[in-house]
Design a protein around this motif. Structure first.
Motif: not given
Length: 160
Positions: A67-92
Motif C-alpha cells: 500500500a505504501l508503494l502503491k501510493k507512491l507509484c500513483d503519485k508518480y504515474d507508475t503502475k505497481l505490479a506484484y510478481f506472484m512467486v511460488w513456495p519451495s518444493q518442501t512447502y508445496y
C-alpha cells in the motif's frame, strides 16, 4: 529475461533491477532506493516480489507495505505490479496460501498481478513435473525463469 521475451514479440522493453538476498518489500522501503527510482519518473511499472508469503506475517507485508508503494507509484504515474512467486518444493502444500495472499494484496492495493505462481502450479498439476525448480528446490531453473518472464510480459504488455 523479460526484455528478451518482449523482444521476441517485437516489443522493446528496458528494465532495471533492485534486488538483494532475503529482502521483503519493507526492506526496500526502509533503504529508500526504491522511492528514489519511482520519484525519477523513469518507470512505467514497478514489479515487486518477495518470498512466498503464505504465512500471516508475509501476507501483512504484501498488503501493508504494498500500500505504501502503491501510493507512491500513483503519485508518480507508475503502475505497481506484484510478481506472484511460488513456495519451495518442501512447502508445496502452502501453494494455495501463496496464491491467495498475492491475489488479495494486488486486489486490495488496486495493483496488477503477474500470476507467475499460478502458472507454475498449473504446470506442476498438469504434468507432475517439477523441472521449473532449480537444483535447490526453491529458485527457478532456466525453464522456470522463462515461464516467469512469459507471464510477466503477457500480463504487462499484452496477452495476460
Amino acid at each position: 529475461m523479460v526484455e528478451e521475451e518482449a523482444k521476441s514479440r517485437g516489443i522493446k522493453v528496458k528494465s532495471t533491477t533492485l534486488a538483494f538476498p532475503n529482502y521483503a518489500i519493507v526492506d526496500h522501503w526502509i533503504d529508500g532506493e526504491l522511492q528514489k527510482r519511482i520519484m525519477s519518473k523513469d518507470y512505467d511499472y514497478v514489479v515487486v516480489q518477495q518470498g512466498p508469503s503464505s504465512q500471516p506475517e508475509g501476507r501483512k507485508m504484501l498488503i501493508e507495505d504494498g500500500a505504501l508503494l502503491k501510493k507512491l507509484c500513483d503519485k508518480y504515474d507508475t503502475k505497481l505490479a506484484y510478481f506472484m512467486v511460488w513456495p519451495s518444493q518442501t512447502y508445496y502444500h502452502t501453494f494455495d496460501g501463496v496464491i491467495k495472499n498475492h491475489r488479495d494484496a494486488a486486489q486490495q492495493n488496486e495493483a496488477i498481478l503477474c500470476p507467475v505462481g499460478e502458472a507454475w502450479k498449473a504446470y506442476f498439476d498438469e504434468n507432475d513435473d517439477f523441472s521449473l525448480y532449480g537444483t535447490d528446490g526453491f529458485h527457478p531453473s532456466p525453464k522456470g525463469s522463462r515461464l516467469a518472464a512469459q507471464v510477466i510480459v503477457d500480463t504487462l504488455l499484452g496477452d495476460g
